[in-house]
Write an enzyme that holds these catalytic residues in place. Structure first.
Site, short mmCIF file in Angstrom:
data_model
loop_
_atom_site.label_atom_id
_atom_site.label_comp_id
_atom_site.label_asym_id
_atom_site.label_seq_id
_atom_site.Cartn_x
_atom_site.Cartn_y
_atom_site.Cartn_z
N ASP A 136 0.87 -1.13 0.12
CA ASP A 136 -0.08 -0.02 0.09
C ASP A 136 0.92 1.38 0.07
O ASP A 136 1.63 1.24 0.93
CB ASP A 136 -0.79 -0.10 1.30
N GLU A 171 -3.10 0.03 -4.21
CA GLU A 171 -2.89 -0.97 -3.16
C GLU A 171 -2.85 -2.33 -4.12
O GLU A 171 -3.51 -2.57 -5.31
CB GLU A 171 -3.97 -1.03 -2.61
MG LIG Z 1 -2.60 4.03 0.41
#
Ligand SMILES: [Mg+2]
Length: 405
Positions: A8, A103
């Site tokens: 992420d 992500e």
């Molecule tokens: Mg993020």
């Protein structure tokens, strides 16, 4: 036992902007839309310290952080970075799910031993993302995507965390239920009414109670409380899923003839590329972005697969005419999906009209290949004097990568 990585990006849009403009580095930055009613979409970690949150308007943000710098978001730039990031991931495993623009999930179950283990992969990805894009990311490692996402969420920013099977219950024991991916504030409130605040309590709650309250979801909730999740990664098959182009317009447009001209240009680009790779498709999709950055897509299925510019264009215009436009348009995209290899080009079409059309398209493509794009084009487009310049394939990397010229 599966091993899943969740990667992420930290404050993705703001980080990309800070990387692109050194003057923004180390400063509180908020990425906003272009309209005057815009809100903060991402804020840098420097801005978070002042309490600036996603969804705030510029006045609220400025009140909390008077020296905040606002940057109008540029989706094409983020999409470009997203595509390049996926190339880093696929060096470690072919099983990559690009979950959102910032992500991704990687299944490294069968490949991690080649790279020194899951943590080594996580560190290597962090290093590569930092050196190539100058941005930080957080890596979560676990046996399923629910826990991998959690591991990443609780280690932000610039973190790396491996929740091993033996650690799962101690991590979940006192964790608030809304920390879990998929449990929003509303659901958390309902659970709270049942006296359930933590994942530990959720995992131990009687299945009958949860079922009576939430139906079939109840059992899934109980499993989530125990860190169990069976959702597989959604990995795109190889080969192109669609042939698409989108274009940020040099100025916002609303007149039908302008929309027609750009749609024809995009349809021609899509058709030409499909023909080049001998692909035909039967789903035509139009994406429009309003001045306010609100973006939406509508698609339509046609009876027979096609790679013909005019059929793509006519269907795209039918879609657009069916939409009641509420604002002027800043981006148009056209794509063709439901793809199949087209018939052998040497095979003679049965109907003469098709043969003529095919020969015409072939001749046009030949001229444009030789002398450059749009040397020869349809009159309707030629009449339109301003020629748009910015072209970007759809951001999802599986989109057209394999047929990009
Ligand atoms: Mg993020």
């Amino acid at each position: 036992m599966n091993i899943i990585l969740c990667i992420d990006m930290d404050a993705f849009f703001a980080s990309v902007e800070q990387q692109a403009n050194p003057k923004l580095r180390g400063k509180p930055v908020a990425v906003i839309g272009s309209g005057h009613r815009t809100v903060v979409t991402t804020r840098s970690y420097e801005a978070r310290k002042f309490g600036v949150k996603t969804g705030m308007n510029v006045y609220e943000a400025k009140k909390l952080c008077p020296h905040i710098i606002f940057v109008v978001g540029d989706n094409d730039k983020y999409a470009h970075t997203c595509r390049e990031l996926s190339e880093i991931y696929t060096a470690f495993t072919p099983d990559v799910e690009i979950y959102s623009i910032d992500e991704a999930f990687l299944d490294v179950t069968t490949t991690h031993h080649l790279f020194g283990g899951p943590e080594a992969i996580g560190l290597e990805i962090k290093k590569k993302v930092k050196s190539k894009f100058g941005i930080n990311c957080t890596v979560g490692i676990a046996t399923n995507i629910l826990l991998a996402k959690l591991a990443s969420d609780i280690s932000k920013p610039d973190g790396l965390r491996w929740i091993k099977p033996g650690d799962t219950s101690s991590v979940l024991e006192n964790l608030a239920v809304e920390e879990l991916w998929g449990i929003g504030r509303k659901l958390a409130e309902k659970l709270d009414l049942l006296g359930i605040k933590t994942c530990g309590e959720l995992g131990n709650a009687p299945a009958s109670l949860l079922r009576s309250k939430f139906g079939i979801t109840g059992e899934a909730l109980k499993m989530m409380g125990q860190g169990i999740c069976h959702r597989p990664l959604i990995v795109k098959e190889s080969g192109p899923k669609s042939v698409g182009h989108s274009m940020t317009l040099p100025y916002d447009i609303w007149k039908e003839k302008d929309i027609e001209a750009y749609t024809l240009k995009l349809s021609e680009m899509v058709g030409r590329r499909a023909r080049k790779y001998r692909l035909t498709g039967n789903v035509i999709c139009v994406t429009l972005r309003y001045k306010s950055f609100e973006t939406f897509s509508r698609q339509s299925k046609i009876k027979q697969r096609t790679g013909d510019t005019h059929e793509i264009y006519n269907t795209a215009m039918k879609i657009i005419k069916g939409i009641k436009l509420r604002d002027s348009i800043r981006l148009i995209g056209v794509s063709l999906s439901g793809l199949a290899e087209s018939e052998n080009p040497e095979q003679l079409p049965l109907i003469q009209e098709y043969a003529r059309k095919r020969d015409l398209l072939k001749a046009m493509d030949h001229i444009n290949d030789r002398f450059g794009d749009f040397t020869i084009s349809w009159a309707r487009y030629m009449l339109h004097r301003s020629r748009p310049a910015v072209i970007s394939p759809a951001w999802r990397p599986q989109g057209i990568r394999r047929t990009t010229v």
